[in-house]
Design a protein around this motif. Structure first.
Motif, PDB file in Angstrom:
ATOM      1  N   GLY A  65       0.829  -1.202   0.000  1.00 28.74           N
ATOM      2  CA  GLY A  65       0.000   0.000   0.000  1.00 28.74           C
ATOM      3  C   GLY A  65       0.859   1.245   0.000  1.00 28.74           C
ATOM      4  N   PRO A  66       0.247   2.402  -0.230  1.00 27.76           N
ATOM      5  CA  PRO A  66       1.001   3.653  -0.258  1.00 27.76           C
ATOM      6  C   PRO A  66       1.504   4.044   1.121  1.00 27.76           C
ATOM      7  CG  PRO A  66      -1.348   4.082  -0.384  1.00 27.76           C
ATOM      8  CD  PRO A  66      -1.193   2.594  -0.475  1.00 27.76           C
ATOM      9  N   SER A  67       2.422   4.981   1.162  1.00 22.39           N
ATOM     10  CA  SER A  67       2.938   5.469   2.439  1.00 22.39           C
ATOM     11  C   SER A  67       1.795   5.984   3.295  1.00 22.39           C
ATOM     12  CB  SER A  67       3.961   6.583   2.206  1.00 22.39           C
ATOM     13  OG  SER A  67       5.083   6.099   1.513  1.00 22.39           O
ATOM     14  N   GLY A  68       1.822   5.633   4.584  1.00 19.39           N
ATOM     15  CA  GLY A  68       0.808   6.114   5.510  1.00 19.39           C
ATOM     16  C   GLY A  68      -0.435   5.261   5.599  1.00 19.39           C
ATOM     17  N   CYS A  69      -0.439   4.084   4.929  1.00 24.72           N
ATOM     18  CA  CYS A  69      -1.644   3.247   4.948  1.00 24.72           C
ATOM     19  C   CYS A  69      -1.701   2.323   6.165  1.00 24.72           C
ATOM     20  CB  CYS A  69      -1.758   2.435   3.657  1.00 24.72           C
ATOM     21  SG  CYS A  69      -0.558   1.083   3.528  1.00 24.72           S
ATOM     22  N   GLY A  70      -0.658   2.316   6.978  1.00 28.28           N
ATOM     23  CA  GLY A  70      -0.673   1.517   8.199  1.00 28.28           C
ATOM     24  C   GLY A  70      -0.049   0.140   8.071  1.00 28.28           C
ATOM     25  N   LYS A  71       0.604  -0.147   6.948  1.00 30.02           N
ATOM     26  CA  LYS A  71       1.163  -1.494   6.759  1.00 30.02           C
ATOM     27  C   LYS A  71       2.296  -1.788   7.740  1.00 30.02           C
ATOM     28  CE  LYS A  71       3.800   0.164   2.725  1.00 30.02           C
ATOM     29  NZ  LYS A  71       3.345   1.568   2.867  1.00 30.02           N
ATOM     30  N   SER A  72       3.188  -0.818   7.976  1.00 22.28           N
ATOM     31  CA  SER A  72       4.266  -1.028   8.953  1.00 22.28           C
ATOM     32  C   SER A  72       3.708  -1.104  10.366  1.00 22.28           C
ATOM     33  CB  SER A  72       5.310   0.090   8.849  1.00 22.28           C
ATOM     34  OG  SER A  72       6.017   0.007   7.639  1.00 22.28           O
ATOM     35  N   THR A  73       2.659  -0.337  10.633  1.00 22.68           N
ATOM     36  CA  THR A  73       2.014  -0.395  11.947  1.00 22.68           C
ATOM     37  C   THR A  73       1.401  -1.771  12.168  1.00 22.68           C
ATOM     38  OG1 THR A  73       1.508   1.965  11.735  1.00 22.68           O
ATOM     39  CG2 THR A  73       0.376   0.769  13.474  1.00 22.68           C
ATOM     40  N   LEU A  74       0.809  -2.338  11.117  1.00 27.71           N
ATOM     41  CA  LEU A  74       0.269  -3.696  11.204  1.00 27.71           C
ATOM     42  C   LEU A  74       1.370  -4.696  11.518  1.00 27.71           C
ATOM     43  CD1 LEU A  74      -2.340  -4.097   8.315  1.00 27.71           C
ATOM     44  CD2 LEU A  74      -2.666  -4.759  10.708  1.00 27.71           C
ATOM     45  N   LEU A  75       2.509  -4.549  10.851  1.00 30.07           N
ATOM     46  CA  LEU A  75       3.628  -5.457  11.094  1.00 30.07           C
ATOM     47  C   LEU A  75       4.085  -5.367  12.548  1.00 30.07           C
ATOM     48  CD1 LEU A  75       5.491  -7.289   9.085  1.00 30.07           C
ATOM     49  CD2 LEU A  75       7.210  -5.599   9.680  1.00 30.07           C
ATOM     50  N   LYS A  76       4.153  -4.152  13.075  1.00 34.96           N
ATOM     51  CA  LYS A  76       4.562  -3.970  14.464  1.00 34.96           C
ATOM     52  C   LYS A  76       3.547  -4.596  15.419  1.00 34.96           C
ATOM     53  CE  LYS A  76       7.127   0.285  13.515  1.00 34.96           C
ATOM     54  NZ  LYS A  76       7.130   1.760  13.640  1.00 34.96           N
ATOM     55  N   ALA A  77       2.269  -4.547  15.052  1.00 29.60           N
ATOM     56  CA  ALA A  77       1.241  -5.176  15.885  1.00 29.60           C
ATOM     57  C   ALA A  77       1.392  -6.697  15.868  1.00 29.60           C
ATOM     58  CB  ALA A  77      -0.147  -4.763  15.405  1.00 29.60           C
ATOM     59  N   VAL A  78       1.672  -7.265  14.693  1.00 30.75           N
ATOM     60  CA  VAL A  78       1.914  -8.707  14.603  1.00 30.75           C
ATOM     61  C   VAL A  78       3.148  -9.081  15.419  1.00 30.75           C
ATOM     62  CG1 VAL A  78       2.540 -10.594  13.048  1.00 30.75           C
ATOM     63  CG2 VAL A  78       0.764  -8.956  12.367  1.00 30.75           C
ATOM     64  N   ALA A  79       4.172  -8.218  15.397  1.00 36.00           N
ATOM     65  CA  ALA A  79       5.385  -8.469  16.178  1.00 36.00           C
ATOM     66  C   ALA A  79       5.143  -8.355  17.676  1.00 36.00           C
ATOM     67  CB  ALA A  79       6.481  -7.492  15.757  1.00 36.00           C
TER      68      ALA A  79
END
Length: 280
Positions: A65-79
């Motif tokens: 997804g584009p920058s700011g869509c929350g994909k890295s935040t999702l990864l951190k939540a999975v972590a």
């Protein structure tokens, strides 16, 4: 605009392949209706909205997804670094309540290796800290994975003597040495030059062919997602919502010049940004 997420397959053969894969693997990671939020000085911001997906054993699952869509935040939540505002994340049927050795993250930054430790010591460190192995066993495993990423000759080198790509290879070796249930990668090749980035993608896929580890990979590059992933979840611009889920196991670096690959890139772009087929 795509109102509801859908499973998209380029052809019947691809669909059959995906069904066959699902029949031969088990659901490992389940993300169910997850909303993630963070607070700024002015307000609470929602990063993702009702995101759901499943990752099966041996998947190369990409969050795109584009920058700011929350994909890295999702990864951190999975972590386990952050907790969902609502919804659930579970691994092997157990709720994720914090970080664990069953989920190891490779970040984008090159400087994620302690500079006072050698390459070998960097790979050994989490093994020793988690008390997974004794010193001799940890050393043996570290050398094994350094050999897999082509850096056994640099075992006694220090991080400051390595290039950015080499540092990322050490980080990947360190993560794989832990033999996690899921390897989490947050745009690990984004800061590399184009040639090194392609080489790193090829090496990652080669390692996957050898061990079939489970991968959750974040990127904002459509081409990288198609090549690295066998399944792709498309997230809308902020806040991240599921636009679609696609199967992409049929693509490789050899696909770049093909018409079907370029059509898939254009189609994904339309799905991500809500452009209509007619507008193209």
């Amino acid at each position: 605009m795509v109102a509801n997420p859908s499973i998209l397959f380029p052809d019947a053969a691809a669909q059959a392949g995906a069904v066959s894969q699902a029949q031969h693997s088990e659901r490992l990671l389940a993300v169910d209706s997850v909303n993630l939020e963070y607070r700024t000085r002015e307000r609470i911001v929602r990063a993702t909205h009702n995101v759901s997906f499943d990752v099966y054993g041996g998947d190369r699952f990409v969050l795109l997804g584009p920058s700011g869509c929350g994909k890295s935040t999702l990864l951190k939540a999975v972590a386990g670094f952050i907790a969902p505002h609502s919804g659930t994340i579970s691994l092997d049927g157990e709720p994720v309540r914090g970080p664990g050795a069953d989920r190891i993250v490779v970040f984008q930054e090159f400087d994620q290796l302690p500079p006072w430790k050698t390459v070998q010591q960097n790979v050994m460190f989490p093994l020793r800290t988690a008390k997974k192995l004794g010193r001799a066993e940890a050393k043996e495993r570290a050398l094994h994975y350094l050999e897999k990423v082509g850096l056994a000759a640099f075992a006694d080198a220090y991080p400051h003597t390595l290039s950015g790509g080499m540092k990322q290879r050490v980080a990947i070796a360190r993560a794989l040495a832990m033999e996690p249930r899921v390897l989490l990668m947050d745009e690990p090749f984004a800061a590399l030059d184009a040639l090194t980035r392609r080489k790193m993608q090829e090496e990652l896929l080669r390692l996957w062919e050898e061990t079939h580890f489970t991968l959750l990979f974040v990127t904002h590059s459509i081409e990288e997602a198609l090549v690295v992933g066998n399944r792709i979840l498309l997230l809308s611009p902020h806040p991240g919502r599921v636009r679609a889920e696609l199967n992409s196991h049929q693509y490789s670096h050899d696909s770049f010049g093909r018409i079907d690959f370029q059509r898939s890139v254009a189609h994904i772009h339309r799905l991500l940004f809500g452009e209509t087929e007619a507008a193209q």
